[in-house]
Write a protein that holds these residues in place. Structure first.
Motif, PDB file in Angstrom:
ATOM      1  N   VAL A 217     123.185  48.177  -5.223  1.00 25.89           N
ATOM      2  CA  VAL A 217     124.144  47.283  -4.585  1.00 25.89           C
ATOM      3  C   VAL A 217     125.380  47.233  -5.466  1.00 25.89           C
TER       4      VAL A 217
ATOM      5  N   THR B   5     129.429  41.581  -2.462  1.00 21.31           N
ATOM      6  CA  THR B   5     128.858  42.919  -2.409  1.00 21.31           C
ATOM      7  C   THR B   5     129.859  43.804  -1.676  1.00 21.31           C
TER       8      THR B   5
ATOM      9  N   ASP C 266     129.625  45.893   0.554  1.00 19.35           N
ATOM     10  CA  ASP C 266     129.469  45.984   2.008  1.00 19.35           C
ATOM     11  C   ASP C 266     129.763  44.667   2.721  1.00 19.35           C
TER      12      ASP C 266
ATOM     13  N   GLY D  46     128.098  41.820   2.598  1.00 15.40           N
ATOM     14  CA  GLY D  46     126.922  41.109   3.074  1.00 15.40           C
ATOM     15  C   GLY D  46     126.579  39.841   2.322  1.00 15.40           C
TER      16      GLY D  46
ATOM     17  N   THR E 214     124.262  34.749   1.518  1.00 12.75           N
ATOM     18  CA  THR E 214     123.978  36.057   2.100  1.00 12.75           C
ATOM     19  C   THR E 214     123.973  35.917   3.612  1.00 12.75           C
TER      20      THR E 214
ATOM     21  N   ARG F  67     120.918  39.659   6.608  1.00  9.80           N
ATOM     22  CA  ARG F  67     120.806  40.517   5.424  1.00  9.80           C
ATOM     23  C   ARG F  67     119.920  39.914   4.335  1.00  9.80           C
ATOM     24  N   GLN F  68     119.386  38.735   4.571  1.00  6.97           N
ATOM     25  CA  GLN F  68     118.559  38.102   3.547  1.00  6.97           C
ATOM     26  C   GLN F  68     117.294  38.921   3.318  1.00  6.97           C
ATOM     27  N   GLY F  69     116.864  38.953   2.062  1.00  7.99           N
ATOM     28  CA  GLY F  69     115.672  39.714   1.709  1.00  7.99           C
ATOM     29  C   GLY F  69     115.951  41.150   1.313  1.00  7.99           C
ATOM     30  N   GLU F  70     117.226  41.537   1.270  1.00 10.51           N
ATOM     31  CA  GLU F  70     117.587  42.915   0.900  1.00 10.51           C
ATOM     32  C   GLU F  70     117.944  43.058  -0.577  1.00 10.51           C
ATOM     33  N   GLY F  71     117.905  41.977  -1.329  1.00  7.82           N
ATOM     34  CA  GLY F  71     118.231  42.047  -2.746  1.00  7.82           C
ATOM     35  C   GLY F  71     119.706  41.846  -3.062  1.00  7.82           C
ATOM     36  N   LEU F  72     120.496  41.469  -2.071  1.00  9.54           N
ATOM     37  CA  LEU F  72     121.929  41.282  -2.309  1.00  9.54           C
ATOM     38  C   LEU F  72     122.186  40.096  -3.241  1.00  9.54           C
TER      39      LEU F  72
ATOM     40  N   THR G 261     120.128  38.792  -5.445  1.00 16.25           N
ATOM     41  CA  THR G 261     119.664  39.155  -6.781  1.00 16.25           C
ATOM     42  C   THR G 261     120.696  40.016  -7.489  1.00 16.25           C
TER      43      THR G 261
END
Length: 196
Positions: free
Chosen positions: A3, A64, A66, A68, A127, A131-136, A138
Motif C-alpha cells: 500500500v 493511500t 488509491d 481508499g 477507510t 475497503r475495510q479489511g484490506e490493510g489500508l 494498518t
C-alpha cells in the motif's frame, strides 16, 4: 502488493472529508454526537471538514495512493497545553450550534489527552466502507509508527469502537487510564504506544 501512502494536500481536502464522513457514519461516537440519522447525514460532513481543515493547517494528513483511506495526525510537543477553552466551543458554533455534544466531545477528549511528553496523535483514521479489511488502515498507521520508532516518539489515540481498539492493540497501543464513557453513550479508549 504493498500500500502506497502519501501526504495529502489542499487538493485532497474533499476526498479526505468524504472518506471520513463515510467511514464514521456508523461509528458509535458519531452516532452519539448526531443521534438521528437524518441530522447525522446532513451535519456530519461539516464536522469532518472542520477536523480536516485543522489538521491540514497544523498537522499531517496521509492518504493511500488509491484514495481508499486517510489518517489525520498532529505532532504534540511536550509542553503543549490541552486546555483550549475556545476550540470546542468554536467548533460547535461553526458546525452545529444547537448540538452541545459537538463541544462536549472535544472537551472530554481534551481532558483525557496525556500531557508532558512529545508524541504523535492519531486524531482520526478512516477507510472507505467497501475497503475495510484490506490493510489500508494498518498501512497508514505503521507509516507514522515506523517514523515514531526511529525518532523515539510515542503515539496516542482514542479508539471509538471495539473493532478499532483491537487493531490498535495489534499495532502495540495499550489502554491508558480508564475508558471514557460518554454521557448516556458509548466508550472511548485512550491508548498509548511507546516507541520500539
Amino acid at each position: 502488493m504493498g500500500v502506497t501512502v502519501r501526504a495529502a494536500g489542499e487538493g485532497d481536502r474533499e476526498l479526505v472529508v468524504r472518506l471520513l464522513d463515510e467511514a464514521f457514519q456508523d461509528d458509535p461516537v458519531s452516532n452519539w454526537v448526531f443521534p438521528t440519522e437524518e441530522h447525522r447525514r446532513t451535519t456530519h460532513p461539516g464536522l469532518m471538514a472542520a477536523f480536516t481543515d485543522v489538521v491540514l493547517a497544523a498537522g499531517r494528513v496521509d492518504v493511500t495512493e488509491d484514495g481508499g483511506a486517510c489518517a489525520l495526525w498532529l505532532s504534540v510537543p511536550a509542553d503543549a497545553a490541552h486546555d483550549d477553552e475556545e476550540g470546542p466551543a468554536q467548533l460547535r458554533a461553526a458546525v452545529d450550534p444547537d448540538n452541545e455534544r459537538v463541544e462536549l466531545i472535544g472537551r472530554l477528549t481534551q481532558d483525557i489527552h496525556p500531557a508532558g511528553r512529545a508524541h504523535e496523535y492519531l486524531w482520526m483514521i478512516g477507510t472507505a466502507p467497501g475497503r475495510q479489511g484490506e490493510g489500508l488502515g494498518t498501512a497508514l498507521i505503521t507509516h507514522v509508527l515506523d517514523r515514531c520508532d526511529q525518532d523515539g516518539l510515542p503515539a496516542y489515540l482514542e479508539a471509538s469502537s471495539a473493532r478499532s481498539r483491537a487493531l490498535y492493540e495489534r499495532l502495540g497501543f495499550q489502554l491508558i487510564g480508564s475508558p471514557l464513557r460518554l454521557p448516556d453513550g458509548p466508550l472511548m479508549w485512550p491508548m498509548w504506544r511507546e516507541p520500539r
